[in-house]
Design a protein around this motif. Structure first.
Motif, PDB file in Angstrom:
ATOM      1  N   ASP A 190       0.833  -1.207   0.000  1.00  0.00           N
ATOM      2  CA  ASP A 190       0.000   0.000   0.000  1.00  0.00           C
ATOM      3  C   ASP A 190       0.864   1.252   0.000  1.00  0.00           C
ATOM      4  N   LEU A 191       1.953   1.219   0.763  1.00  0.00           N
ATOM      5  CA  LEU A 191       2.848   2.371   0.826  1.00  0.00           C
ATOM      6  C   LEU A 191       3.506   2.634  -0.526  1.00  0.00           C
ATOM      7  N   LEU A 192       4.017   1.582  -1.149  1.00  0.00           N
ATOM      8  CA  LEU A 192       4.633   1.743  -2.465  1.00  0.00           C
ATOM      9  C   LEU A 192       3.626   2.231  -3.499  1.00  0.00           C
ATOM     10  N   GLN A 193       2.433   1.661  -3.462  1.00  0.00           N
ATOM     11  CA  GLN A 193       1.405   2.053  -4.422  1.00  0.00           C
ATOM     12  C   GLN A 193       1.045   3.528  -4.249  1.00  0.00           C
ATOM     13  N   LYS A 194       0.965   3.980  -3.004  1.00  0.00           N
ATOM     14  CA  LYS A 194       0.609   5.371  -2.737  1.00  0.00           C
ATOM     15  C   LYS A 194       1.643   6.327  -3.305  1.00  0.00           C
ATOM     16  N   HIS A 195       2.907   5.998  -3.127  1.00  0.00           N
ATOM     17  CA  HIS A 195       3.971   6.927  -3.515  1.00  0.00           C
ATOM     18  C   HIS A 195       4.389   6.802  -4.980  1.00  0.00           C
ATOM     19  N   THR A 196       3.872   5.832  -5.698  1.00  0.00           N
ATOM     20  CA  THR A 196       4.240   5.652  -7.116  1.00  0.00           C
ATOM     21  C   THR A 196       3.017   5.687  -8.020  1.00  0.00           C
ATOM     22  N   ALA A 197       1.909   6.223  -7.520  1.00  0.00           N
ATOM     23  CA  ALA A 197       0.667   6.218  -8.299  1.00  0.00           C
ATOM     24  C   ALA A 197       0.785   7.024  -9.590  1.00  0.00           C
ATOM     25  N   ASP A 198       1.731   7.976  -9.641  1.00  0.00           N
ATOM     26  CA  ASP A 198       1.877   8.807 -10.836  1.00  0.00           C
ATOM     27  C   ASP A 198       2.874   8.230 -11.844  1.00  0.00           C
ATOM     28  N   ILE A 199       3.375   7.016 -11.589  1.00  0.00           N
ATOM     29  CA  ILE A 199       4.296   6.360 -12.531  1.00  0.00           C
ATOM     30  C   ILE A 199       3.528   5.230 -13.212  1.00  0.00           C
ATOM     31  N   ILE A 229       4.525   1.401 -13.026  1.00  0.00           N
ATOM     32  CA  ILE A 229       4.477   0.827 -11.682  1.00  0.00           C
ATOM     33  C   ILE A 229       3.039   0.712 -11.199  1.00  0.00           C
ATOM     34  N   ALA A 230       2.231   1.737 -11.498  1.00  0.00           N
ATOM     35  CA  ALA A 230       0.820   1.683 -11.115  1.00  0.00           C
ATOM     36  C   ALA A 230       0.134   0.480 -11.753  1.00  0.00           C
ATOM     37  N   ALA A 231       0.518   0.152 -12.979  1.00  0.00           N
ATOM     38  CA  ALA A 231      -0.083  -1.009 -13.654  1.00  0.00           C
ATOM     39  C   ALA A 231       0.261  -2.301 -12.922  1.00  0.00           C
ATOM     40  N   PHE A 232       1.475  -2.384 -12.396  1.00  0.00           N
ATOM     41  CA  PHE A 232       1.857  -3.581 -11.650  1.00  0.00           C
ATOM     42  C   PHE A 232       1.035  -3.716 -10.375  1.00  0.00           C
ATOM     43  N   PHE A 233       0.836  -2.604  -9.671  1.00  0.00           N
ATOM     44  CA  PHE A 233       0.146  -2.655  -8.385  1.00  0.00           C
ATOM     45  C   PHE A 233      -1.368  -2.744  -8.512  1.00  0.00           C
ATOM     46  N   ALA A 234      -1.899  -2.517  -9.709  1.00  0.00           N
ATOM     47  CA  ALA A 234      -3.352  -2.587  -9.872  1.00  0.00           C
ATOM     48  C   ALA A 234      -3.832  -4.003  -9.545  1.00  0.00           C
ATOM     49  N   GLY A 235      -4.579  -4.124  -8.489  1.00  0.00           N
ATOM     50  CA  GLY A 235      -5.094  -5.439  -8.098  1.00  0.00           C
ATOM     51  C   GLY A 235      -4.100  -6.308  -7.366  1.00  0.00           C
ATOM     52  N   PRO A 252       8.711  -3.125 -12.050  1.00  0.00           N
ATOM     53  CA  PRO A 252       9.844  -2.289 -12.477  1.00  0.00           C
ATOM     54  C   PRO A 252      10.442  -1.450 -11.355  1.00  0.00           C
ATOM     55  N   LEU A 253       9.861  -1.545 -10.160  1.00  0.00           N
ATOM     56  CA  LEU A 253      10.390  -0.812  -9.013  1.00  0.00           C
ATOM     57  C   LEU A 253      11.126  -1.779  -8.098  1.00  0.00           C
TER      58      LEU A 253
END
Length: 343
Positions: free
Chosen positions: A34-43, A46-52, A101-102
């Motif tokens: 959740d922390l990584l997703q919050k801070h990389t939502a504009d990339i 990376i956002a595609a990886f964390f989706a779901g 990719p992160l």
């Protein structure tokens, strides 16, 4: 120098985890995701990886690597991790794990760690120094587009000769070329685009294909025969290594693999020339073999032969970015994992 590196993977089957002294696969806490997703939502990548992505679907792969530089450590870690997935591919069919990719990096025994974003291999395009070059290239692309009209009619089954052997080969070759353009791996792009070219030049011929390629292609360049034949032979050798020996991947740790990215443009220019030649003769040639009887009546336009010199493109393979995100106390993540293994 010691480097600790953590990669995230999604959908790696837990029953196939394994570990050794300098690497391991471990669970990931949801609060960390959740922390990584919050801070990389504009990339976007990376956002595609964390989706779901959930902790149940994700694993962390930790490496402890001795290397002189951060780049060396990352490349070695990525090489090993991709090798793990290579091996797993014989078990999971198309359901391959996705590598984020992160990644998280810690130098030596530092208290903190930081994040690195890895970019996909791609093309770097250089802006033309001469303002007329860009206009020339745009005009070239527009003229190539107009040569494609018969192909679009073939695809739509509106062309009176849409069902000839030559038309079908054009459809196969153009589809293969497109899939080459869509891949993010230069080696696969090279294989696909070369196959597209080879199909239009050789058709179903199975013997003496190199001689056929050199002879037929150089007929389209009557004033450049020796260099064209030599270039075709060079590209053919690269094709053989890539296809017959699977050496289609650029890696610091696969030293015998050739660099295929820089050669792709040569294949593209040859393909576009042969494609224009085929479409110019689609009304009178029924097959690839019949097509090559008409080379004398075709002149390759000068604008089709190459990109303007002052607007080249470069194949980029090692792309890394450092987001402005340090992880205070992030070193404890590595210490707890590797100390537990040591015990």
């Amino acid at each position: 120098m010691k480097w600790d590196i953590a990669f995230l993977m999604r959908n790696y089957p837990r029953e196939y985890r394994f570990a050794d002294r300098n690497y391991m696969m471990v669970d990931v806490h949801q609060r960390y995701l959740d922390l990584l997703q919050k801070h990389t939502a504009d990339i976007p990548t990376i956002a595609a990886f964390f989706a779901g992505a959930t902790s149940n679907a994700c694993s962390a792969v930790l490496f402890r690597i001795e290397a002189e530089t951060e780049g060396d450590a990352i490349e070695l870690g990525r090489h090993i991790l991709e090798g793990f997935v290579d091996g797993l591919s014989v078990l999971v069919d198309r359901n391959l794990p996705k590598i984020c990719p992160l990644l998280q990096v810690r130098r030596d025994d530092g208290r903190d760690s930081y994040l690195i974003e890895l970019g996909d291999p791609g093309w770097a395009y250089f802006q033309a120094k001469d303002p007329t070059s860009d206009a020339v290239w745009r005009q070239r692309c527009k003229m190539v587009f107009h040569t494609l009209f018969p192909f679009f009619d073939v695809i739509a089954q509106l062309h009176p000769r849409h069902d000839t052997s030559l038309s079908r080969q054009l459809m196969y070759s153009m589809k293969m070329y497109r899939h080459g353009a869509a891949t993010h791996l230069f080696g696969l792009e090279y294989i696909c685009k070369w196959s597209a070219l080879e199909g239009l030049v050789c058709g179903g011929e199975r013997h003496r294909k190199l001689a056929l390629l050199k002879n037929r292609i150089q007929q389209l360049f009557p004033n450049e025969c020796p260099p064209i034949a030599a270039k075709v032979a060079e590209l053919w050798d690269l094709r053989n290594e890539a296809v017959h020996e699977a050496r289609a991947f650029d890696s610091d740790y696969l030293h015998e693999a050739p660099l295929l990215g820089p050669q792709i443009e040569e294949v593209e220019l040859l393909f576009s020339t042969v494609m224009m030649f085929a479409l110019a003769n689609i009304d009178r040639a029924d097959s690839v073999q019949a097509l090559w009887a008409y080379t004398a009546s075709f002149t390759v336009p000068e604008w089709a032969k190459k990109r303007p010199r002052d607007m080249p493109r470069m194949a980029m393979t090692k792309i890394r970015f450092r987001p402005k995100l340090a992880i205070t106390g992030g070193g404890a993540f590595f210490d707890s994992a590797f100390n537990a293994t040591a015990r």
